[in-house]
Motif scaffolding. Structure first.
Motif, PDB file in Angstrom:
ATOM      1  N   GLN A 208      -7.474 -11.049  -5.293  1.00 18.79           N
ATOM      2  CA  GLN A 208      -8.149  -9.746  -5.378  1.00 18.79           C
ATOM      3  C   GLN A 208      -7.798  -8.889  -4.167  1.00 18.79           C
ATOM      4  OE1 GLN A 208     -10.215  -9.413  -8.197  1.00 18.79           O
ATOM      5  NE2 GLN A 208     -10.100  -7.237  -7.743  1.00 18.79           N
TER       6      GLN A 208
ATOM      7  N   ARG B 177      -1.119   0.573 -10.208  1.00 21.02           N
ATOM      8  CA  ARG B 177      -1.670  -0.718  -9.784  1.00 21.02           C
ATOM      9  C   ARG B 177      -0.555  -1.569  -9.216  1.00 21.02           C
ATOM     10  NH1 ARG B 177      -5.310  -2.371 -15.035  1.00 21.02           N
ATOM     11  NH2 ARG B 177      -6.243  -0.335 -15.346  1.00 21.02           N
TER      12      ARG B 177
ATOM     13  N   THR C 194     -14.187  -3.662  -9.213  1.00 20.32           N
ATOM     14  CA  THR C 194     -13.033  -4.319  -8.602  1.00 20.32           C
ATOM     15  C   THR C 194     -11.732  -3.755  -9.178  1.00 20.32           C
ATOM     16  OG1 THR C 194     -13.215  -6.013 -10.279  1.00 20.32           O
ATOM     17  CG2 THR C 194     -14.265  -6.454  -8.162  1.00 20.32           C
TER      18      THR C 194
ATOM     19  N   ALA D  52      -8.454  -3.501 -11.171  1.00 20.80           N
ATOM     20  CA  ALA D  52      -8.010  -4.093 -12.432  1.00 20.80           C
ATOM     21  C   ALA D  52      -6.727  -4.883 -12.207  1.00 20.80           C
ATOM     22  CB  ALA D  52      -7.771  -3.003 -13.453  1.00 20.80           C
TER      23      ALA D  52
ATOM     24  N   VAL E 278      -2.942  -6.570 -12.606  1.00 17.56           N
ATOM     25  CA  VAL E 278      -1.607  -6.153 -13.033  1.00 17.56           C
ATOM     26  C   VAL E 278      -1.028  -7.312 -13.838  1.00 17.56           C
ATOM     27  CG1 VAL E 278       0.691  -5.456 -12.296  1.00 17.56           C
ATOM     28  CG2 VAL E 278      -1.309  -4.776 -10.969  1.00 17.56           C
ATOM     29  N   VAL E 279      -0.558  -7.000 -15.022  1.00 16.67           N
ATOM     30  CA  VAL E 279      -0.011  -8.055 -15.877  1.00 16.67           C
ATOM     31  C   VAL E 279       1.399  -8.396 -15.424  1.00 16.67           C
ATOM     32  CG1 VAL E 279       0.532  -8.720 -18.243  1.00 16.67           C
ATOM     33  CG2 VAL E 279      -1.395  -7.186 -17.779  1.00 16.67           C
TER      34      VAL E 279
ATOM     35  N   VAL F 109      -4.597  -3.011 -18.449  1.00 16.36           N
ATOM     36  CA  VAL F 109      -5.634  -3.938 -18.897  1.00 16.36           C
ATOM     37  C   VAL F 109      -6.983  -3.320 -18.563  1.00 16.36           C
ATOM     38  CG1 VAL F 109      -6.591  -6.251 -18.597  1.00 16.36           C
ATOM     39  CG2 VAL F 109      -4.129  -5.891 -18.502  1.00 16.36           C
TER      40      VAL F 109
ATOM     41  N   THR G 250     -10.458  -2.429 -17.299  1.00 16.86           N
ATOM     42  CA  THR G 250     -11.206  -2.840 -16.120  1.00 16.86           C
ATOM     43  C   THR G 250     -12.584  -3.307 -16.556  1.00 16.86           C
ATOM     44  OG1 THR G 250     -10.058  -1.164 -14.859  1.00 16.86           O
ATOM     45  CG2 THR G 250     -12.030  -2.102 -13.875  1.00 16.86           C
TER      46      THR G 250
ATOM     47  N   ASN H  91      -3.683 -20.017 -23.772  1.00 16.75           N
ATOM     48  CA  ASN H  91      -3.986 -21.413 -23.458  1.00 16.75           C
ATOM     49  C   ASN H  91      -5.145 -21.431 -22.467  1.00 16.75           C
ATOM     50  OD1 ASN H  91      -2.005 -24.355 -22.589  1.00 16.75           O
ATOM     51  ND2 ASN H  91      -4.192 -24.074 -22.537  1.00 16.75           N
TER      52      ASN H  91
ATOM     53  N   PHE I 261      -8.159 -22.682 -20.281  1.00 15.91           N
ATOM     54  CA  PHE I 261      -8.538 -23.919 -19.610  1.00 15.91           C
ATOM     55  C   PHE I 261      -9.568 -23.614 -18.534  1.00 15.91           C
ATOM     56  CE2 PHE I 261      -6.552 -23.775 -15.402  1.00 15.91           C
ATOM     57  CZ  PHE I 261      -5.645 -22.733 -15.543  1.00 15.91           C
TER      58      PHE I 261
ATOM     59  N   TYR J 104     -11.111 -25.717 -14.882  1.00 13.95           N
ATOM     60  CA  TYR J 104     -11.231 -26.876 -14.000  1.00 13.95           C
ATOM     61  C   TYR J 104     -12.585 -26.874 -13.290  1.00 13.95           C
ATOM     62  CZ  TYR J 104      -6.128 -27.438 -14.474  1.00 13.95           C
ATOM     63  OH  TYR J 104      -4.857 -27.614 -14.954  1.00 13.95           O
ATOM     64  N   SER J 105     -13.493 -26.017 -13.738  1.00 15.41           N
ATOM     65  CA  SER J 105     -14.808 -25.938 -13.095  1.00 15.41           C
ATOM     66  C   SER J 105     -15.584 -27.226 -13.359  1.00 15.41           C
ATOM     67  CB  SER J 105     -15.589 -24.747 -13.638  1.00 15.41           C
ATOM     68  OG  SER J 105     -14.880 -23.552 -13.389  1.00 15.41           O
TER      69      SER J 105
ATOM     70  N   THR K 168     -15.355 -21.045 -14.788  1.00 18.46           N
ATOM     71  CA  THR K 168     -14.327 -19.996 -14.751  1.00 18.46           C
ATOM     72  C   THR K 168     -13.243 -20.335 -15.764  1.00 18.46           C
ATOM     73  OG1 THR K 168     -14.753 -19.634 -12.407  1.00 18.46           O
ATOM     74  CG2 THR K 168     -12.696 -18.758 -13.283  1.00 18.46           C
TER      75      THR K 168
ATOM     76  N   ARG L  77      -9.590 -19.546 -17.546  1.00 19.24           N
ATOM     77  CA  ARG L  77      -8.277 -18.972 -17.241  1.00 19.24           C
ATOM     78  C   ARG L  77      -7.365 -19.211 -18.422  1.00 19.24           C
ATOM     79  NH1 ARG L  77      -8.332 -18.717 -11.432  1.00 19.24           N
ATOM     80  NH2 ARG L  77     -10.138 -19.861 -10.679  1.00 19.24           N
TER      81      ARG L  77
ATOM     82  N   ASP M 208      -3.392 -20.337 -19.204  1.00 15.77           N
ATOM     83  CA  ASP M 208      -2.217 -20.943 -18.581  1.00 15.77           C
ATOM     84  C   ASP M 208      -0.965 -20.093 -18.794  1.00 15.77           C
ATOM     85  OD1 ASP M 208      -1.022 -22.895 -17.084  1.00 15.77           O
ATOM     86  OD2 ASP M 208      -0.536 -24.174 -18.784  1.00 15.77           O
TER      87      ASP M 208
ATOM     88  N   GLU N   2      -1.578 -15.271 -16.289  1.00 17.98           N
ATOM     89  CA  GLU N   2      -2.299 -15.638 -15.072  1.00 17.98           C
ATOM     90  C   GLU N   2      -3.351 -14.622 -14.664  1.00 17.98           C
ATOM     91  OE1 GLU N   2       1.551 -14.858 -12.414  1.00 17.98           O
ATOM     92  OE2 GLU N   2      -0.229 -15.150 -11.193  1.00 17.98           O
TER      93      GLU N   2
ATOM     94  N   ARG O  13      -9.106 -13.737 -16.634  1.00 12.16           N
ATOM     95  CA  ARG O  13     -10.244 -14.453 -16.061  1.00 12.16           C
ATOM     96  C   ARG O  13     -11.468 -14.213 -16.937  1.00 12.16           C
ATOM     97  NH1 ARG O  13      -6.881 -15.828 -13.211  1.00 12.16           N
ATOM     98  NH2 ARG O  13      -6.742 -16.043 -10.965  1.00 12.16           N
TER      99      ARG O  13
END
Lengths: 425, 217
Positions: free
Chosen positions: A36, A48, B36, B38, B40-41, B54, B56, B111, B113, B115-116, B145, B147, B149, B152, B155
């Motif tokens: 972030q 961005r 926050t 936004a 970037v893909v 994407v 916000t 995908n 997933f 890991y929390s 959380t 995510r 795969d 990236e 969230r």
């Protein structure tokens, strides 16, 4: 000083584990906050930018000579690498990206650390329906299906597939004066000079040089279930990193490549690629016969690829047929390919296996039977991996490499062990 | 006349316990953090780029009443969608034991997933038209959380709560929590993984309360 190789390897792996444990201790949330903090936007979010990257710590236990383009005489090698990505989106139509690395060379070696920009490109997408986009800069080739997973985080292995890293005896700096010399360069016949043995690695060309970050332009797009792309670059897919930024007379014979892919659904993708370029650097011109130019000797490549993904399986396969047009000797053909599978056993533990194969065609050898210009080979790679957190992963790789016998040379089998710890931010 | 009174009385007797048990409402406002940046893909090796903007997700909070409440006899079901390379909603509060389905409305793979610690899973890659829709039961309270795969930047947050009384604020931070049983509880406002504000509340049988969660000094 640590005396024995197994102890050194164990020491290195322990060090990697300690570093890994330390990185894991920094929670996944820390990496999310860092991500972030490394993002910025302005003008209501229409501009961005995001800085991201990976930190790799690699350890190798190598045979002699070292495989592929690994440039060392040591049996054990430690290679740290920092990779930085900058992705910038300007509105919906303009996208800029760059990739920079600090390491000991594109392939691991003994040289001092250096910093370089591997990729920088501008992409413009005029149409919202994705029918086409234009890209300009220095970027990875569009040939084949390996490039999207060549980064250390995405690649289930540490090495590249054989077509992308096996060095043939084709040089780009000069042409062989005889078949015997060419066979020496290819290690088909023994007797390569000591000087060449020590220095040849930097001259030898693979079928495709890794992601081939040459400079040029590309057009790509989607039409229904088909994807197309074509590129025009300063250097061909076999060219080495030193060639990728060259300008001037390098553009006398631009390299062209194209790929057409068909994806009936997200599960399957089939592609065909073709590439055509001179593989000789301008410095090779004096070694050509009078009246001939670099453009007369080309590498012509055709490739087919397939990709499959479903649930926890991912499979890829590629086959390349490439022809190097050799002065005096005729066409040197080679076929190379691989089949690769990855499976996630648990959310964090995955494994991958890859079978690679490369065969070489024959050249006329005077009154004697035609002779293979390279040594046929196969290689099996096995790589377990574990994601410690969404930002940290550890991979191990074992490779068994077999080269067929040739002339007075016996068949050879070599083994390589590698470990790679990657932190992504 | 008598015939009418009997059903009316029965109806009153039937609804009276409910009326007495759960009529309290809490209204208020949570001071939310700033929007926050936004994401970037990453499209470096996407042969075909799609837009790149994407949506916000403005910061929201989850307000919930903490206490001992009976378990739900039937496990609830919720959906968390993947659409236009984002989780919708980006923040999903739910009661412990809830089954969450993850429909993929994009024309490409995701995908998902996590890991929390409260929920560790990996759904793998599945087609948009695949049935049954992949799902997970969230049976341990805590923050999960999500995510992707493949993408990236994606969230998502699932907040698994041990209470049936929760609500999400609007983008201004306003909330209204209704149907609360009388008693002494702790009212909490979850803003992010590091920030949860709380206030003790005493709810009476029939009364409205106002509780604000101002920003920390």
């Amino acid at each position: 000083m640590i005396p024995h190789r197994p102890i050194r390897l164990a020491f290195t792996l322990t060090a990697l584990a300690i570093v890994g444990g330390t990185v894991v201790a920094a929670s996944e949330e820390y990496f999310d906050r860092l991500g972030q903090a490394l993002s910025a936007s302005s003008l209501h979010g229409h501009v961005r930018a995001r800085l991201s990257g990976t930190v790799d710590l690699e350890a190798y236990h190598l045979p002699t000579p070292a495989p592929a383009f690994i440039d060392t005489t040591r049996e054990d090698l430690f290679n740290p690498r920092l990779t930085l990505f900058l992705d910038t989106q300007l509105g919906e139509r303009v996208y800029l990206f760059s990739q920079a690395r600090a390491d000991q060379g594109f392939d691991p070696g003994q040289s001092a650390a250096r910093f370089r920009f591997d990729e920088y490109a501008l992409r413009i997408t005029p149409w919202a329906d994705r029918r086409g986009s234009f890209q300009l800069g220095k970027f990875a080739t569009i040939v084949g299906n390996w490039v999207p997973r060549h980064g250390s985080w995405e690649n289930p292995f540490i090495s590249a597939p054989v077509p992308y890293e096996h060095a043939t005896g084709v040089w780009d700096t000069e042409t062989p004066r005889s078949l015997n010399q060419f066979l020496l360069w290819n290690h088909v016949r023994p007797g390569l000079s000591v000087f060449n043995t020590a220095n040849e690695k930097k001259f030898r060309l693979p079928l495709v040089w890794g992601p081939a970050y040459a400079t040029g332009a590309a057009v790509s797009g989607a039409l229904g279930q088909f994807r197309y792309s074509a590129e025009l670059k300063n250097a061909g897919i076999a060219s080495r990193p030193a060639s990728w930024t060259k300008a001037g007379k390098w553009w006398t014979y631009p390299a062209v490549a194209a790929r057409l892919a068909y994806s009936p659904n997200p599960m399957w993708t089939f592609g065909v690629s073709a590439a055509n370029a001179t593989y000789l650097r301008p410095s090779a011109q004096p070694t050509l016969t009078a009246g001939r130019g670099r453009g007369d000797y080309r590498q012509r490549t055709f490739a087919a690829d397939a990709g499959f993904a479903w649930h926890h399986w991912q499979l890829w396969a590629e086959v390349f047929q490439s022809r190097f047009e050799m002065p005096l000797l005729g066409d040197a053909d080679t076929v190379s390919g691989y089949v690769e599978a990855k499976y996630k056993f648990t959310p964090q533990f995955f494994g991958a296996v890859r079978f690679n194969r490369q065969t070489f065609g024959t050249l006329l050898d005077g009154p004697r039977p035609p002779i293979h210009w390279g040594r046929n080979l196969w290689r099996i790679d096995v790589a377990p991996g574990y994601r410690l957190t969404p930002h940290v992963q550890l991979k191990l790789e074992y490779s068994l490499h077999h080269e067929a016998s040739a002339a007075a040379l016996a068949a050879e089998r070599t083994q390589t062990l590698a470990a790679q710890l990657t932190a992504r931010f | 006349m008598t015939h009418c009174r009997v059903p009316l009385l029965a109806l009153l007797l039937a609804v009276l316990p409910t009326v007495l048990r759960a009529q309290t409402t809490i209204e208020g406002r949570v001071s939310l953090p700033k929007t926050t940046t936004a994401p970037v893909v990453n499209q470096r090796y996407e042969i075909v780029s799609k837009g790149g903007i994407v949506a916000t997700n403005p910061p929201l909070a989850v307000v919930y009443l903490e206490g001992d409440f009976p378990k739900s006899p039937t496990p609830p079901v919720a959906q968390l969608i993947q659409k236009e390379l984002a989780f919708v909603p980006a923040l999903l509060p739910l009661r412990v034991g809830t089954k969450v389905e993850f429909p993929n409305l994009d024309d490409q793979y995701h995908n998902i997933f996590s890991y929390s610690p409260p929920k560790r899973f990996d759904l793998g890659r599945y087609r948009p038209d695949e049935r049954p829709i992949p799902s997970q039961v969230f049976d341990v309270p805590g923050l999960v959380t999500l995510r992707c795969d493949i993408h990236e930047h994606m969230r998502g947050i699932v907040l698994v709560l041990a209470t049936p009384h929760f609500v999400m604020t609007d983008v201004a931070g306003n909330f209204r929590l209704t149907g609360l049983p009388p008693g002494r509880y702790t009212l909490k406002a979850w803003l992010d993984s590091k920030t949860t504000r709380e206030q003790a509340v005493e709810l009476t049988a029939a009364g409205n309360m106002r509780v604000d969660f101002p920003a920390s000094p």
